[in-house]
Enzyme design. Structure first.
Site, PDB file in Angstrom:
ATOM      1  CG  ASP A   1      -0.267  -0.517   2.426  1.00 46.92           C
ATOM      2  OD1 ASP A   1       1.018  -0.488   2.577  1.00 46.92           O
ATOM      3  OD2 ASP A   1      -1.126  -1.112   3.284  1.00 46.92           O
ATOM      4  CG  ASP A  18      -8.798  -1.720  12.202  1.00 50.10           C
ATOM      5  OD1 ASP A  18      -7.714  -2.354  12.006  1.00 50.10           O
ATOM      6  OD2 ASP A  18      -9.395  -0.859  11.578  1.00 50.10           O
TER       7      ASP A  18
HETATM    8  C1  F6R Z   1       1.597  -1.590   6.040  1.00 47.68           C
HETATM    9  C2  F6R Z   1       0.239  -2.195   6.265  1.00 47.68           C
HETATM   10  C3  F6R Z   1      -0.662  -2.134   7.276  1.00 47.68           C
HETATM   11  C4  F6R Z   1       0.074  -2.644   8.760  1.00 47.68           C
HETATM   12  C5  F6R Z   1      -0.658  -2.314   9.831  1.00 47.68           C
HETATM   13  C6  F6R Z   1       0.205  -2.521  11.152  1.00 47.68           C
HETATM   14  O1  F6R Z   1       1.971  -1.774   4.793  1.00 47.68           O
HETATM   15  O2  F6R Z   1      -0.096  -2.861   5.224  1.00 47.68           O
HETATM   16  O3  F6R Z   1      -1.746  -3.048   7.434  1.00 47.68           O
HETATM   17  O4  F6R Z   1       0.572  -3.697   8.653  1.00 47.68           O
HETATM   18  O5  F6R Z   1      -1.580  -1.443  10.004  1.00 47.68           O
HETATM   19  O6  F6R Z   1       1.085  -1.650  11.401  1.00 47.68           O
HETATM   20  P1  F6R Z   1       2.093  -1.598  12.424  1.00 47.68           P
HETATM   21  O7  F6R Z   1       3.097  -2.928  12.097  1.00 47.68           O
HETATM   22  O8  F6R Z   1       2.547  -0.288  12.641  1.00 47.68           O
HETATM   23  O9  F6R Z   1       1.344  -2.141  13.797  1.00 47.68           O
END
Ligand code: F6R
Length: 264
Positions: A67, A136
């Site tokens: 993303d 979430d």
């Molecule tokens: C980032 C992504 C998100 C993160 C998720 C967890 O490329 O795809 O889905 O993996 O928001 O983020 P963290 O690791 O910062 O808790």
């Protein structure tokens, strides 16, 4: 799903890096699907260390990130293009021409989402997809309610995701409202998937993902439909799993089997 409960986030980083190193060792021209955020930082440090120790060469790999935020240019320190260059691509010697992101050029966004899907397909699909999970239950930026059949598209981020990600920005107002993200069906097309989660904040999302029903309300639960998913958890992220003891037993047996039949 193969649920692996490990003693610390450090060991989660090491185990995820081992899986990627093994993939690239076997197939140096692998196509990797990559995530950003706090969770994979330890993984990426381990990969950079492996390169510094001359254990691996990533220059033949192709990558597709999950993303990117709409509205941040590639030089913005919070853009995912910047994040990946800084934490992985440059220090680990990836060929930047082979590192792909969904285009966030607003003028052309619909066509470029289809192009991203086509480019992944042209490369023969993703061999190994690395994932984190939102508090979430989102994967990539597939927020709650995302179709399980979704493909790369533009998504509005939820208030919860913007709040969670505000820690990387000076204030929540600077967190973009939109992102372009691979869809859930795009992710499920990968040959193998590794989902990582660490810390208590992820425990409820992991419980719902692993032990709840498959539901668009918990996008990560769609991973139950994929035959080759490894879930790497630290003790805290695993703390709400009802069948934790069973997963530990299965993992012991699995490790024993792998070490007794592993090719030399
Ligand atoms: C980032 C992504 C998100 C993160 C998720 C967890 O490329 O795809 O889905 O993996 O928001 O983020 P963290 O690791 O910062 O808790």
């Amino acid at each position: 799903m193969r649920i692996v409960i490990l003693e610390s986030s450090q060991v989660v980083a090491q185990r995820s890096a081992e899986i990627i190193l093994d993939q690239v060792d076997r197939s140096p021209e692998s196509t990797l699907g990559l995530a950003t955020g706090g969770t994979p930082l330890g993984t990426y440090s381990e990969l950079v260390r492996a390169v510094e120790q001359d254990r691996i060469d990533f220059s033949g790999c192709t990558t597709f990130n999950l993303d990117e935020y709409v509205g941040l240019d590639a030089e913005h320190p919070q853009s995912y293009r910047y994040f990946m260059r800084k934490h992985l691509f440059e220090p680990a010697g990836f060929d930047l021409d082979h590192c792909h992101f969904p285009s966030v050029d607003f003028e052309d966004i619909l066509a470029s989402c289809d192009d991203y899907e086509a480019l992944i397909e042209d490369h023969g699909g993703i061999d190994l997809q690395l994932l984190g999970i939102g508090t979430d239950g989102h994967i990539a930026f597939n927020e709650q309610g995302s179709s399980l059949a979704s493909r790369t598209r533009i998504k509005a981020l939820t208030a919860q995701t913007r709040k969670d990600n505000a820690r990387f920005f000076d204030s929540i107002d600077q967190v973009p409202e939109l992102a372009v993200t691979m869809g859930i069906a795009t992710i499920l097309d990968a040959q193998k998937i590794v989902l990582m989660a660490t810390g208590l904040g992820k425990a409820e999302a992991i419980r719902a993902t692993v032990e709840g029903p498959v539901s668009a309300s918990i996008p990560a639960s769609a991973l139950q439909l994929h035959p080759k998913v490894t879930v790497l958890l630290d003790e805290q992220a695993a703390s709400l799993l009802e069948r934790a003891d069973y997963y530990r037993d299965v993992e012991l047996i699995q490790r024993r089997l792998e070490t007794s039949v592993a090719p030399k």
